[in-house]
Scaffold this motif. Structure first.
Motif, PDB file in Angstrom:
ATOM      1  N   ARG A 192       0.777  -1.263   0.353  1.00 25.88           N
ATOM      2  CA  ARG A 192       0.008  -0.058   0.034  1.00 25.88           C
ATOM      3  C   ARG A 192       0.864   1.257   0.016  1.00 25.88           C
ATOM      4  NH1 ARG A 192      -4.462  -1.931   4.725  1.00 25.88           N
ATOM      5  NH2 ARG A 192      -3.107  -3.714   4.715  1.00 25.88           N
ATOM      6  N   ILE A 193       1.957   1.007   0.764  1.00 22.45           N
ATOM      7  CA  ILE A 193       2.831   2.515   0.692  1.00 22.45           C
ATOM      8  C   ILE A 193       3.610   2.357  -0.896  1.00 22.45           C
ATOM      9  CG2 ILE A 193       5.099   3.417   1.445  1.00 22.45           C
ATOM     10  CD1 ILE A 193       4.321   1.684   4.265  1.00 22.45           C
ATOM     11  N   ASN A 194       4.029   1.373  -1.299  1.00 22.13           N
ATOM     12  CA  ASN A 194       4.343   1.274  -2.739  1.00 22.13           C
ATOM     13  C   ASN A 194       3.417   2.022  -3.688  1.00 22.13           C
ATOM     14  OD1 ASN A 194       6.732   0.021  -2.855  1.00 22.13           O
ATOM     15  ND2 ASN A 194       5.826  -1.749  -2.871  1.00 22.13           N
ATOM     16  N   LEU A 195       2.221   1.854  -3.500  1.00 21.69           N
ATOM     17  CA  LEU A 195       1.057   2.423  -4.406  1.00 21.69           C
ATOM     18  C   LEU A 195       0.832   3.759  -4.029  1.00 21.69           C
ATOM     19  CD1 LEU A 195      -0.651   1.024  -6.227  1.00 21.69           C
ATOM     20  CD2 LEU A 195      -2.741   0.690  -4.690  1.00 21.69           C
ATOM     21  N   LEU A 196       1.030   4.470  -2.751  1.00 22.22           N
ATOM     22  CA  LEU A 196       0.807   5.638  -2.368  1.00 22.22           C
ATOM     23  C   LEU A 196       1.865   6.406  -3.206  1.00 22.22           C
ATOM     24  CD1 LEU A 196       0.312   5.533   1.614  1.00 22.22           C
ATOM     25  CD2 LEU A 196      -1.220   6.426  -0.006  1.00 22.22           C
TER      26      LEU A 196
ATOM     27  N   GLY B 156      14.348  -2.354  -2.438  1.00 20.56           N
ATOM     28  CA  GLY B 156      14.298  -1.745  -3.473  1.00 20.56           C
ATOM     29  C   GLY B 156      13.291  -0.827  -3.938  1.00 20.56           C
ATOM     30  N   TYR B 157      12.773  -0.175  -2.728  1.00 19.01           N
ATOM     31  CA  TYR B 157      11.707   0.783  -2.867  1.00 19.01           C
ATOM     32  C   TYR B 157      11.990   1.980  -3.886  1.00 19.01           C
ATOM     33  CZ  TYR B 157       9.598  -0.923   1.308  1.00 19.01           C
ATOM     34  OH  TYR B 157       8.905  -1.914   2.491  1.00 19.01           O
ATOM     35  N   LYS B 158      10.943   2.483  -4.493  1.00 16.00           N
ATOM     36  CA  LYS B 158      10.857   3.454  -5.410  1.00 16.00           C
ATOM     37  C   LYS B 158      11.302   4.955  -4.869  1.00 16.00           C
ATOM     38  CE  LYS B 158      10.045   1.252  -9.360  1.00 16.00           C
ATOM     39  NZ  LYS B 158      10.303  -0.214  -9.006  1.00 16.00           N
ATOM     40  N   PHE B 159      11.141   4.910  -3.442  1.00 18.89           N
ATOM     41  CA  PHE B 159      11.061   6.225  -2.560  1.00 18.89           C
ATOM     42  C   PHE B 159      12.289   6.054  -1.744  1.00 18.89           C
ATOM     43  CE2 PHE B 159       7.769   3.341  -1.499  1.00 18.89           C
ATOM     44  CZ  PHE B 159       8.311   2.852  -0.115  1.00 18.89           C
ATOM     45  N   PRO B 160      12.824   7.085  -1.156  1.00 16.96           N
ATOM     46  CA  PRO B 160      13.787   6.842  -0.170  1.00 16.96           C
ATOM     47  C   PRO B 160      13.144   5.994   1.157  1.00 16.96           C
ATOM     48  CG  PRO B 160      13.706   9.265  -0.800  1.00 16.96           C
ATOM     49  CD  PRO B 160      12.348   8.540  -1.216  1.00 16.96           C
TER      50      PRO B 160
END
Lengths: 193, 160
Positions: A69-73, A107-111
């Motif tokens: 859900r955080i990825n999606l946010l 491997g998140y797209k955000f920091p």
């Protein structure tokens, strides 16, 4: 003179310990190491409309429930100038899987920043996940919302109220988030000593 | 004869196991609150924990202290598990058996934490473990891990 100094130090110390951010407060700046070994500061986001700061970690089941859900946010709101910044406040001495290498693997797209400086304390985060929505007023980042992402931690399919997304809509409309504070179960933070 | 003995042994073990196994009831916050606020002399020590929470598991042995589990003294420990309902059979029940937990365990049947956390305690952030002591319409609350002396101190403070 030395006594006065000591007193001042003690006083500041106590204040830091008791710091509990409230909605409307200015968010404390931070500069922490990201999974690419670069430093990321809140002030790097001055050109954004806001920031979704999530204190989270790897080991906690509630944090795991929210990973997708955080990825999606971030995917939804980064283009709308409300990107996600995740901060892990846990010391891997307590939970091995919260260590830096495990953070890199996500491997998140955000920091995804390692908080070995007690930033969580300045924000008053007590558990993971714990969300702070920051609104860039131009004069600084103001706390607009504190708490849970939504009302159904265990089952994403059963979410009825998206607290955080509702708060973002309110901020975009120039209104106060309603509710501005929610509570959620989480894993207590085991910080760096 | 040997076969019969083996059979008896198995039956015996099964019976023994089923006697020992906890029957974990699923209850709502409303049910929990009405139980601990019953107008009796009983002092309830309610601990919110989960098998997935290592500091909670570390803390559990303090709730087995004999003075907290003495019906003559009207003290009752309730271990309220925040484990996920879907993992009751697979995770919670085997854990209770393995750790030989003798205190009453109940599984919380609630969906949205924001609805019930404040019903337990306004100052609670939602981090576990957390412990509440109830006695005759009074309560005291502690967020975070505790030692047995700290728990005794918390219990003492309810009547001050």
């Amino acid at each position: 003179m030395q006594k006065v100094f000591l007193f001042a130090v003690l006083f500041i110390g106590v204040n830091i310990i008791q710091a509990q951010l409230k909605v409307g407060d200015i968010a404390p700046d931070f500069k922490l190491t990201n999974t690419d070994y670069q430093k990321v500061a809140l002030s790097d986001y001055n050109d954004q409309e806001g920031v979704i700061v999530v204190f989270t970690c790897n080991h906690c089941p509630y944090a795991k429930f929210y990973e997708e859900r955080i990825n999606l946010l971030h995917k939804t709101y980064a283009p709308q100038k409300f990107p996600v910044v995740a901060i892990n406040p846990n010391d891997s001495v307590k939970y091995a899987t919260d260590g830096f290498s495990h953070m890199v693997k996500k491997g998140y797209k955000f920091p995804y920043l390692l908080d070995n400086e007690g930033v969580y304390k300045a924000y008053g985060a007590t558990k993971t996940p714990h969300v702070f929505l920051l609104n860039n007023t131009g004069k600084g980042f103001e706390i607009a919302y504190i708490g849970a992402i939504d009302d159904s931690p265990q089952e994403a399919s059963q979410v009825q109220v998206k607290y955080l997304e509702d708060a973002i809509s309110s901020v975009k409309a120039g209104k106060a988030a309603q509710p501005a504070i929610t509570k959620a179960i989480g894993c207590s933070i085991k910080p760096f000593q | 004869m040997k076969r019969i003995c083996t059979l008896l042994l198995i039956v015996g073990l099964c019976a023994f196991n089923s006697l020992k196994a906890q029957n974990v009831e699923e209850i709502t916050i409303k049910q929990l609150l009405s139980r601990v606020n019953e107008n009796t002399d009983t002092l309830y020590v309610v601990n919110f924990w989960a098998t997935w929470c290592p500091p909670c598991v570390e803390e559990l042995p303090i709730f087995a202290a004999p003075e907290l589990n003495d019906s003559d003294r009207n003290v009752k420990v309730l271990l309220v598990s925040l484990d996920f309902k879907s993992q009751k059979e697979k995770q919670l029940l085997p854990f209770l058996e393995k750790k030989k937990i003798q205190q009453e365990v109940i599984l919380l049947d609630e969906r949205n934490p924001n609805d019930w956390i404040e019903q337990i305690e306004e100052s609670w952030s939602g981090a576990i473990p957390a412990t509440v002591v109830y006695h005759q319409n009074k309560k005291v609350f502690h967020e975070g891990e505790m030692t047995l002396p700290q728990l005794h101190e918390l219990i003492r403070s309810i009547n001050q």
